[in-house]
Scaffold this motif. Structure first.
Motif, PDB file in Angstrom:
ATOM      1  N   LEU A 263       0.826  -1.204   0.000  1.00  0.00           N
ATOM      2  CA  LEU A 263       0.000   0.000   0.000  1.00  0.00           C
ATOM      3  C   LEU A 263       0.866   1.261   0.000  1.00  0.00           C
ATOM      4  CD1 LEU A 263      -2.768  -1.139   2.512  1.00  0.00           C
ATOM      5  CD2 LEU A 263      -3.012  -0.843   0.046  1.00  0.00           C
ATOM      6  N   ARG A 264       1.951   1.237   0.751  1.00  0.00           N
ATOM      7  CA  ARG A 264       2.832   2.399   0.799  1.00  0.00           C
ATOM      8  C   ARG A 264       3.528   2.608  -0.551  1.00  0.00           C
ATOM      9  NH1 ARG A 264       7.998   3.463   2.813  1.00  0.00           N
ATOM     10  NH2 ARG A 264       8.278   1.365   3.694  1.00  0.00           N
ATOM     11  N   PHE A 265       3.962   1.511  -1.173  1.00  0.00           N
ATOM     12  CA  PHE A 265       4.597   1.603  -2.485  1.00  0.00           C
ATOM     13  C   PHE A 265       3.642   2.189  -3.510  1.00  0.00           C
ATOM     14  CE2 PHE A 265       5.355  -0.672  -6.614  1.00  0.00           C
ATOM     15  CZ  PHE A 265       6.484   0.038  -6.993  1.00  0.00           C
ATOM     16  N   LEU A 266       2.417   1.690  -3.539  1.00  0.00           N
ATOM     17  CA  LEU A 266       1.446   2.186  -4.508  1.00  0.00           C
ATOM     18  C   LEU A 266       1.134   3.656  -4.258  1.00  0.00           C
ATOM     19  CD1 LEU A 266      -0.965  -0.883  -4.668  1.00  0.00           C
ATOM     20  CD2 LEU A 266       0.763  -0.213  -6.349  1.00  0.00           C
ATOM     21  N   GLY A 267       1.063   4.050  -2.989  1.00  0.00           N
ATOM     22  CA  GLY A 267       0.850   5.457  -2.684  1.00  0.00           C
ATOM     23  C   GLY A 267       2.000   6.318  -3.147  1.00  0.00           C
ATOM     24  N   ASP A 268       3.214   5.842  -2.973  1.00  0.00           N
ATOM     25  CA  ASP A 268       4.399   6.620  -3.363  1.00  0.00           C
ATOM     26  C   ASP A 268       4.519   6.759  -4.878  1.00  0.00           C
ATOM     27  OD1 ASP A 268       5.047   6.971  -0.734  1.00  0.00           O
ATOM     28  OD2 ASP A 268       6.718   5.555  -0.722  1.00  0.00           O
ATOM     29  N   ILE A 269       4.264   5.701  -5.611  1.00  0.00           N
ATOM     30  CA  ILE A 269       4.423   5.811  -7.068  1.00  0.00           C
ATOM     31  C   ILE A 269       3.296   6.632  -7.675  1.00  0.00           C
ATOM     32  CG2 ILE A 269       5.761   3.682  -7.271  1.00  0.00           C
ATOM     33  CD1 ILE A 269       3.264   2.322  -8.393  1.00  0.00           C
ATOM     34  N   HIS A 270       2.143   6.641  -7.032  1.00  0.00           N
ATOM     35  CA  HIS A 270       1.063   7.513  -7.507  1.00  0.00           C
ATOM     36  C   HIS A 270       1.501   8.968  -7.399  1.00  0.00           C
ATOM     37  CE1 HIS A 270      -2.878   9.239  -8.215  1.00  0.00           C
ATOM     38  NE2 HIS A 270      -2.752   9.932  -7.099  1.00  0.00           N
ATOM     39  N   CYS A 271       2.103   9.326  -6.271  1.00  0.00           N
ATOM     40  CA  CYS A 271       2.554  10.705  -6.067  1.00  0.00           C
ATOM     41  C   CYS A 271       3.707  11.057  -6.989  1.00  0.00           C
ATOM     42  CB  CYS A 271       2.982  10.911  -4.615  1.00  0.00           C
ATOM     43  SG  CYS A 271       1.613  10.780  -3.430  1.00  0.00           S
ATOM     44  N   SER A 272       4.562  10.077  -7.278  1.00  0.00           N
ATOM     45  CA  SER A 272       5.764  10.367  -8.060  1.00  0.00           C
ATOM     46  C   SER A 272       5.480  10.561  -9.536  1.00  0.00           C
ATOM     47  CB  SER A 272       6.787   9.232  -7.897  1.00  0.00           C
ATOM     48  OG  SER A 272       6.335   8.049  -8.540  1.00  0.00           O
ATOM     49  N   ARG A 273       4.283  10.152 -10.012  1.00  0.00           N
ATOM     50  CA  ARG A 273       3.988  10.241 -11.437  1.00  0.00           C
ATOM     51  C   ARG A 273       2.920  11.283 -11.769  1.00  0.00           C
ATOM     52  NH1 ARG A 273       6.067   6.109 -14.659  1.00  0.00           N
ATOM     53  NH2 ARG A 273       5.222   7.385 -16.313  1.00  0.00           N
ATOM     54  N   ILE A 274       2.586  12.178 -10.851  1.00  0.00           N
ATOM     55  CA  ILE A 274       1.541  13.147 -11.126  1.00  0.00           C
ATOM     56  C   ILE A 274       1.976  14.191 -12.149  1.00  0.00           C
ATOM     57  CG2 ILE A 274       0.425  12.913  -8.886  1.00  0.00           C
ATOM     58  CD1 ILE A 274       1.873  15.406  -7.956  1.00  0.00           C
ATOM     59  N   ASP A 275       3.268  14.209 -12.481  1.00  0.00           N
ATOM     60  CA  ASP A 275       3.735  15.169 -13.476  1.00  0.00           C
ATOM     61  C   ASP A 275       3.395  14.757 -14.888  1.00  0.00           C
ATOM     62  OD1 ASP A 275       5.400  13.025 -13.687  1.00  0.00           O
ATOM     63  OD2 ASP A 275       7.270  14.176 -13.650  1.00  0.00           O
ATOM     64  N   GLY A 276       2.871  13.511 -15.046  1.00  0.00           N
ATOM     65  CA  GLY A 276       2.444  13.054 -16.354  1.00  0.00           C
ATOM     66  C   GLY A 276       3.550  12.572 -17.252  1.00  0.00           C
ATOM     67  N   THR A 277       4.748  12.356 -16.720  1.00  0.00           N
ATOM     68  CA  THR A 277       5.834  11.849 -17.552  1.00  0.00           C
ATOM     69  C   THR A 277       5.522  10.437 -18.007  1.00  0.00           C
ATOM     70  OG1 THR A 277       7.010  11.071 -15.583  1.00  0.00           O
ATOM     71  CG2 THR A 277       7.563  13.251 -16.417  1.00  0.00           C
ATOM     72  N   THR A 278       6.143  10.036 -19.099  1.00  0.00           N
ATOM     73  CA  THR A 278       5.859   8.721 -19.662  1.00  0.00           C
ATOM     74  C   THR A 278       7.095   7.847 -19.638  1.00  0.00           C
ATOM     75  OG1 THR A 278       6.356   9.556 -21.862  1.00  0.00           O
ATOM     76  CG2 THR A 278       4.068   9.598 -21.186  1.00  0.00           C
ATOM     77  N   GLN A 279       6.854   6.552 -19.701  1.00  0.00           N
ATOM     78  CA  GLN A 279       7.942   5.574 -19.668  1.00  0.00           C
ATOM     79  C   GLN A 279       8.658   5.527 -21.022  1.00  0.00           C
ATOM     80  OE1 GLN A 279       8.872   3.725 -17.062  1.00  0.00           O
ATOM     81  NE2 GLN A 279      10.530   2.857 -18.237  1.00  0.00           N
ATOM     82  N   PRO A 280       9.968   5.600 -21.064  1.00  0.00           N
ATOM     83  CA  PRO A 280      10.670   5.527 -22.350  1.00  0.00           C
ATOM     84  C   PRO A 280      10.532   4.153 -22.980  1.00  0.00           C
ATOM     85  CG  PRO A 280      12.226   5.412 -20.530  1.00  0.00           C
ATOM     86  CD  PRO A 280      10.891   5.739 -19.929  1.00  0.00           C
ATOM     87  N   GLN A 281      10.578   4.131 -24.302  1.00  0.00           N
ATOM     88  CA  GLN A 281      10.528   2.868 -25.013  1.00  0.00           C
ATOM     89  C   GLN A 281      11.926   2.281 -25.110  1.00  0.00           C
ATOM     90  OE1 GLN A 281       7.445   1.618 -26.322  1.00  0.00           O
ATOM     91  NE2 GLN A 281       6.800   3.208 -24.883  1.00  0.00           N
ATOM     92  N   ILE A 282      12.066   0.946 -24.874  1.00  0.00           N
ATOM     93  CA  ILE A 282      13.417   0.370 -24.849  1.00  0.00           C
ATOM     94  C   ILE A 282      13.483  -0.951 -25.615  1.00  0.00           C
ATOM     95  CG2 ILE A 282      14.086   1.408 -22.672  1.00  0.00           C
ATOM     96  CD1 ILE A 282      13.464  -1.360 -21.426  1.00  0.00           C
ATOM     97  N   ARG A 283      12.785  -1.025 -26.701  1.00  0.00           N
ATOM     98  CA  ARG A 283      12.745  -2.282 -27.449  1.00  0.00           C
ATOM     99  C   ARG A 283      14.137  -2.719 -27.900  1.00  0.00           C
ATOM    100  NH1 ARG A 283       7.437  -3.348 -28.370  1.00  0.00           N
ATOM    101  NH2 ARG A 283       6.022  -1.588 -28.277  1.00  0.00           N
ATOM    102  N   SER A 284      15.081  -1.805 -27.944  1.00  0.00           N
ATOM    103  CA  SER A 284      16.414  -2.136 -28.438  1.00  0.00           C
ATOM    104  C   SER A 284      17.178  -3.076 -27.517  1.00  0.00           C
ATOM    105  CB  SER A 284      17.231  -0.856 -28.628  1.00  0.00           C
ATOM    106  OG  SER A 284      17.379  -0.166 -27.393  1.00  0.00           O
ATOM    107  N   VAL A 285      16.738  -3.250 -26.251  1.00  0.00           N
ATOM    108  CA  VAL A 285      17.474  -4.122 -25.330  1.00  0.00           C
ATOM    109  C   VAL A 285      17.024  -5.564 -25.479  1.00  0.00           C
ATOM    110  CG1 VAL A 285      17.723  -2.225 -23.733  1.00  0.00           C
ATOM    111  CG2 VAL A 285      15.893  -3.892 -23.362  1.00  0.00           C
ATOM    112  N   ALA A 286      15.970  -5.834 -26.223  1.00  0.00           N
ATOM    113  CA  ALA A 286      15.446  -7.200 -26.338  1.00  0.00           C
ATOM    114  C   ALA A 286      16.413  -8.072 -27.127  1.00  0.00           C
ATOM    115  CB  ALA A 286      14.085  -7.172 -27.008  1.00  0.00           C
TER     116      ALA A 286
END
Length: 286
Positions: A263-286
């Motif tokens: 529950l604490r982890f989910l609360g923390d990551i919710h707060c950490s992503r409110i800026d709307g940043t997105t996850q980079p694509q990394i298909r090149s490591v496959a």
């Protein structure tokens, strides 16, 4: 709670879903088990406030056996099928909670470009590809071989269940292990040895996705010193968490200590992503 199915290119997948809202939390179970192992997490307030989903992997639980086993029963195959299923549910971003095989699948999903708000991995050492990566990340012990053995007799099933969830909960897994498509374990083992999939260690060492690492002090499969020695790019709480007195499945063996961490982890990551940043694509490591 709703029990539903969804069609994928590998057959029907069964899943359990709560009626909550917000960023979904997706639980991914381990080898030869099913969604039911997360029952204690569905009994928390999380299920009432958050949309949580637990999916049976292809060939497991109430899901169909895979239509293309050689493709589906690998870590990249499981990840691709789950991403397909989630997109069919209009889920393009979620928090991932992966146990054992599910932890490796979670990292693979991130490696395939899935937008993970964060991932909690349990009993799943982030390994490099191939045999050397496995040797470094896993303990050398006989019970681990059962995870890649096609046909398990009654004695094998009992032994594997005890190793996975401890003596107290082992009997509850017998039918689930017996039901698992026997092709799944063998194909998974071949894929791991041949190095299929992303370099999981690279993923956790280089990407900004918050990673929570939780293990039991009696973890039978993963090398805890190896797990603790990784230079994570975004390790939640700046440390790997160890829950004393339990083994491979702390969420099942000690939910009263595991759930507050979740529950604490989910609360923390919710707060950490409110800026709307997105996850980079990394298909090149496959």
């Amino acid at each position: 709670m709703l029990s539903r199915t969804i069609e994928t290119s590998q057959g029907r997948l069964a899943f359990l879903e709560s009626s909550g809202s917000g960023t979904p939390v997706v639980f991914i179970h381990g080898n030869s088990t099913c969604r039911d192992v997360f029952r204690h997490q569905f009994e928390t307030t999380l299920a009432a406030t958050q949309r949580i989903i637990a999916i049976d992997l292809p060939g497991h639980g109430q899901s169909d056996d895979a239509l293309d086993p050689q493709k589906a029963y690998t870590i990249p195959g499981y990840a691709a099928t789950l991403i397909e299923a989630l997109r069919s549910l209009n889920i393009t971003r979620a928090a991932l909670v992966g146990w054992s095989l599910g932890g490796h699948v979670s990292l693979e999903m991130i490696g395939q470009g899935f937008d993970a708000a964060g991932a909690m991995i349990i009993g799943a050492p982030p390994i490099k590809r191939g045999i050397l990566g496995m040797v470094r990340g896993f303990q050398a012990q006989l019970d681990l071989l059962l995870a890649t053995k096609s046909a398990l007799n009654a004695r094998d099933i009992s032994r594997f269940a005890r190793a996975c969830v401890g003596e107290k909960h082992a009997a509850q897994l017998h039918d689930t292990i017996a039901r698992t498509d026997r092709r799944a374990r063998q194909i998974l083992g071949r894929g791991l040895r041949s190095g299929l999939g992303v370099d999981q260690r690279w993923v956790v060492e280089n990407l900004p996705t918050p990673i929570a690492v939780v293990n039991g002090s009696g973890e039978p499969f993963a090398r805890l010193d190896y797990v603790a020695g990784i230079s994570y790019a975004a390790l939640w709480d700046h440390r790997c968490h160890i829950i004393d007195g339990v083994g491979h499945a702390p969420f099942l063996e000690a939910p009263e200590r595991f759930n507050p961490l979740l529950l604490r982890f989910l609360g923390d990551i919710h707060c950490s992503r409110i800026d709307g940043t997105t996850q980079p694509q990394i298909r090149s490591v496959a």
